[in-house]
Scaffold this active site. Sequence first.
Site, PDB file in Angstrom:
ATOM      1  N   ASP A  86       0.817  -1.212   0.000  1.00  0.00           N
ATOM      2  CA  ASP A  86       0.000   0.000   0.000  1.00  0.00           C
ATOM      3  C   ASP A  86       0.854   1.267   0.000  1.00  0.00           C
ATOM      4  O   ASP A  86       1.870   1.349   0.685  1.00  0.00           O
ATOM      5  CB  ASP A  86      -0.904   0.021   1.232  1.00  0.00           C
ATOM      6  CG  ASP A  86      -1.891  -1.131   1.255  1.00  0.00           C
ATOM      7  OD1 ASP A  86      -1.554  -2.213   0.766  1.00  0.00           O
ATOM      8  OD2 ASP A  86      -2.997  -0.950   1.792  1.00  0.00           O
ATOM      9  N   HIS A  88      -1.129   4.596  -0.387  1.00  0.00           N
ATOM     10  CA  HIS A  88      -2.128   5.462   0.256  1.00  0.00           C
ATOM     11  C   HIS A  88      -1.802   6.947   0.220  1.00  0.00           C
ATOM     12  O   HIS A  88      -1.820   7.631   1.245  1.00  0.00           O
ATOM     13  CB  HIS A  88      -2.357   5.015   1.696  1.00  0.00           C
ATOM     14  CG  HIS A  88      -3.342   3.897   1.808  1.00  0.00           C
ATOM     15  ND1 HIS A  88      -4.648   4.001   1.374  1.00  0.00           N
ATOM     16  CD2 HIS A  88      -3.217   2.637   2.290  1.00  0.00           C
ATOM     17  CE1 HIS A  88      -5.274   2.864   1.583  1.00  0.00           C
ATOM     18  NE2 HIS A  88      -4.421   2.009   2.133  1.00  0.00           N
ATOM     19  N   ASP A 114      -3.947   0.033  -3.679  1.00  0.00           N
ATOM     20  CA  ASP A 114      -4.152   1.077  -2.670  1.00  0.00           C
ATOM     21  C   ASP A 114      -3.152   2.214  -2.845  1.00  0.00           C
ATOM     22  O   ASP A 114      -2.308   2.476  -1.985  1.00  0.00           O
ATOM     23  CB  ASP A 114      -4.095   0.496  -1.257  1.00  0.00           C
ATOM     24  CG  ASP A 114      -5.443  -0.045  -0.805  1.00  0.00           C
ATOM     25  OD1 ASP A 114      -6.331  -0.207  -1.664  1.00  0.00           O
ATOM     26  OD2 ASP A 114      -5.610  -0.317   0.403  1.00  0.00           O
ATOM     27  N   ASN A 146      -8.414  -2.402  -2.783  1.00  0.00           N
ATOM     28  CA  ASN A 146      -9.812  -2.164  -2.424  1.00  0.00           C
ATOM     29  C   ASN A 146     -10.179  -0.675  -2.442  1.00  0.00           C
ATOM     30  O   ASN A 146     -11.349  -0.319  -2.557  1.00  0.00           O
ATOM     31  CB  ASN A 146     -10.134  -2.767  -1.049  1.00  0.00           C
ATOM     32  CG  ASN A 146      -9.360  -2.120   0.072  1.00  0.00           C
ATOM     33  OD1 ASN A 146      -8.139  -1.983  -0.007  1.00  0.00           O
ATOM     34  ND2 ASN A 146     -10.035  -1.729   1.136  1.00  0.00           N
ATOM     35  N   HIS A 147      -9.179   0.216  -2.366  1.00  0.00           N
ATOM     36  CA  HIS A 147      -9.475   1.654  -2.403  1.00  0.00           C
ATOM     37  C   HIS A 147      -9.578   2.202  -3.823  1.00  0.00           C
ATOM     38  O   HIS A 147      -9.993   3.355  -3.990  1.00  0.00           O
ATOM     39  CB  HIS A 147      -8.420   2.433  -1.620  1.00  0.00           C
ATOM     40  CG  HIS A 147      -8.703   2.491  -0.155  1.00  0.00           C
ATOM     41  ND1 HIS A 147      -9.345   3.548   0.450  1.00  0.00           N
ATOM     42  CD2 HIS A 147      -8.452   1.602   0.836  1.00  0.00           C
ATOM     43  CE1 HIS A 147      -9.470   3.319   1.740  1.00  0.00           C
ATOM     44  NE2 HIS A 147      -8.929   2.145   2.002  1.00  0.00           N
ATOM     45  N   HIS A 195      -4.044  -8.057  -3.795  1.00  0.00           N
ATOM     46  CA  HIS A 195      -4.082  -7.008  -2.775  1.00  0.00           C
ATOM     47  C   HIS A 195      -4.542  -7.555  -1.429  1.00  0.00           C
ATOM     48  O   HIS A 195      -3.893  -7.346  -0.412  1.00  0.00           O
ATOM     49  CB  HIS A 195      -5.008  -5.863  -3.187  1.00  0.00           C
ATOM     50  CG  HIS A 195      -5.103  -4.805  -2.133  1.00  0.00           C
ATOM     51  ND1 HIS A 195      -4.077  -3.938  -1.867  1.00  0.00           N
ATOM     52  CD2 HIS A 195      -6.096  -4.499  -1.235  1.00  0.00           C
ATOM     53  CE1 HIS A 195      -4.413  -3.142  -0.865  1.00  0.00           C
ATOM     54  NE2 HIS A 195      -5.633  -3.457  -0.472  1.00  0.00           N
ATOM     55  N   HIS A 277      -2.591  -4.809   1.985  1.00  0.00           N
ATOM     56  CA  HIS A 277      -3.907  -4.606   2.600  1.00  0.00           C
ATOM     57  C   HIS A 277      -3.897  -4.371   4.104  1.00  0.00           C
ATOM     58  O   HIS A 277      -4.856  -3.838   4.636  1.00  0.00           O
ATOM     59  CB  HIS A 277      -4.785  -5.812   2.257  1.00  0.00           C
ATOM     60  CG  HIS A 277      -6.256  -5.611   2.477  1.00  0.00           C
ATOM     61  ND1 HIS A 277      -6.915  -4.449   2.149  1.00  0.00           N
ATOM     62  CD2 HIS A 277      -7.207  -6.443   2.984  1.00  0.00           C
ATOM     63  CE1 HIS A 277      -8.206  -4.587   2.433  1.00  0.00           C
ATOM     64  NE2 HIS A 277      -8.401  -5.778   2.940  1.00  0.00           N
TER      65      HIS A 277
END
EC number: 3.1.3.16
Length: 513
Positions: A86, A88, A114, A146-147, A195, A277
């Site tokens: 990730d 982010h 992500d 998932n984002h 992910h 994740h």
Amino acid sequence: MSVRRPQFSTTERVIKAVPFPPTRRLTLKEVFENGKPKMDLLKNHLVKEGRVEEEVALKIINDGAAILKQEKTMIEVEAPITVCGDVHGQFFDLMKLFEVGGSPSNTRYLFLGDYVDRGYFSIECVLYLWSLKINHPKTLFLLRGNHECRHLTEYFTFKQECRIKYSEMVYDACMHTFDCLPLAALLNQQFLCVHGGMSPEITCLEDIRKLDRFSEPPAFGPVCDLLWSDPLEDYGSEKTLEHYTHNTVRGCSYFFSYPAVCEFLQNNSLLSIIRAHEAQDAGYRMYRKNQATGFPSLITIFSAPNYLDVYNNKAAVLKYENNVMNIRQFNCSPHPYWLPNFMDVFTWSLPFVGEKVTEMLVNILNICSDEEMNVTDEEGATTGRKEVIKNKIRAIGKMARVFTVLREESENVLTLKGLTPTGTLPLGVLSGGKQTIETAKQEAAEEREAIRGFTIAHRIRSFEEARGLDRINERMPPRKEASYHHDAGRMHSHSHPPHPQASRRTDHGKKAL
């Protein structure tokens, strides 16, 4: 013997000046050369918080989407390669990642998703990574997290960031390109890279290849599981025979067990599953070894150091070459500061200004003495000035108390914003005054299963403490009444059917993103 403490000046700034971000946006002609973005120019501009013309952003995003669309749902990649977790929206840490992992011009990369949300430089991450994809389509690979969807980016920060820095058209282009991202990668015919994790509906690699990925991820099913599932908290020492149990931390998908992973690996002749994740204190985690191979059955990698500026975690990348796996850790890098939810400094300063202005007005009105206010006019009638002025003082005094509450609670409001997934305060909190804010803060802490002994006022000092407070943000957010549509116009149900294999269980998963 006394210890001399360092002396700090109280009259001089520690940092005397901050460079102002470039005001001029880069044009299409400046950024592109022979149909590809100039990486050095773009990097230097973005690091300075510069922006590009909207047509430049759209071209980068759409050209990247065209490349991603041609790739298979499960891509096949070869070693040597560097696997990353990730990101982010932590763009400045992404720059550090490439320093640690090697230049993309001569290093193969696989990102596990992500790229956006939570951090305040998500669009910079997208523009830079997609530009790299355009320049290195066969050596840099991007999977979906998932984002990377409409549901989460609307609920968290990415949509608002796109509106502030660019436009909703840029956001819509990002959503289209996210629909094109592959869901999994087969690394060296040895490792399945995703992910999130596994699904009870996926028993072989062919099940992944057959998935239709070009849409908004649904709230359940194999696509959802690849993006959302987690290993059990007691993975490797389970007290249940179930391979899959309902994921109570996420509110969707499953927890999967060690036996489920080992069975999948054996049936598909694989060594391990590599996923992201979940935040890890050390930046990575190796799980229990597969007894058949002696290799870790599951590996989690996380590449956002000091996540949310409170986790104090290290980040890591996984380098695989010549059948040797190395983990390289790195710490966070300094980055420009944004107020929560992209609040501007004028809005932030209003409680302080309002308090001082109302104090000044009250003091002005209090200049009149009782004798002056009781003066009668020439006809002997008592003037109404006394009552009028007293009413004004009472009204302004009430306003002053409101601003005082806002001023006293400014830091607490910031803290409460950080603990709520939408970045906004509950309705009625401010109008209820200080006590209501205190109550809301306590409810927020209880809702998030805050660790014992935590108080909102005190600073978060450990990874576990931050993870406990941020637990609410691990869940799939509630869905709106209207379902999301993808390009072909199909709709996805927003309800989650009961899991046929899910047993009642209250296992608490690890921190997730």
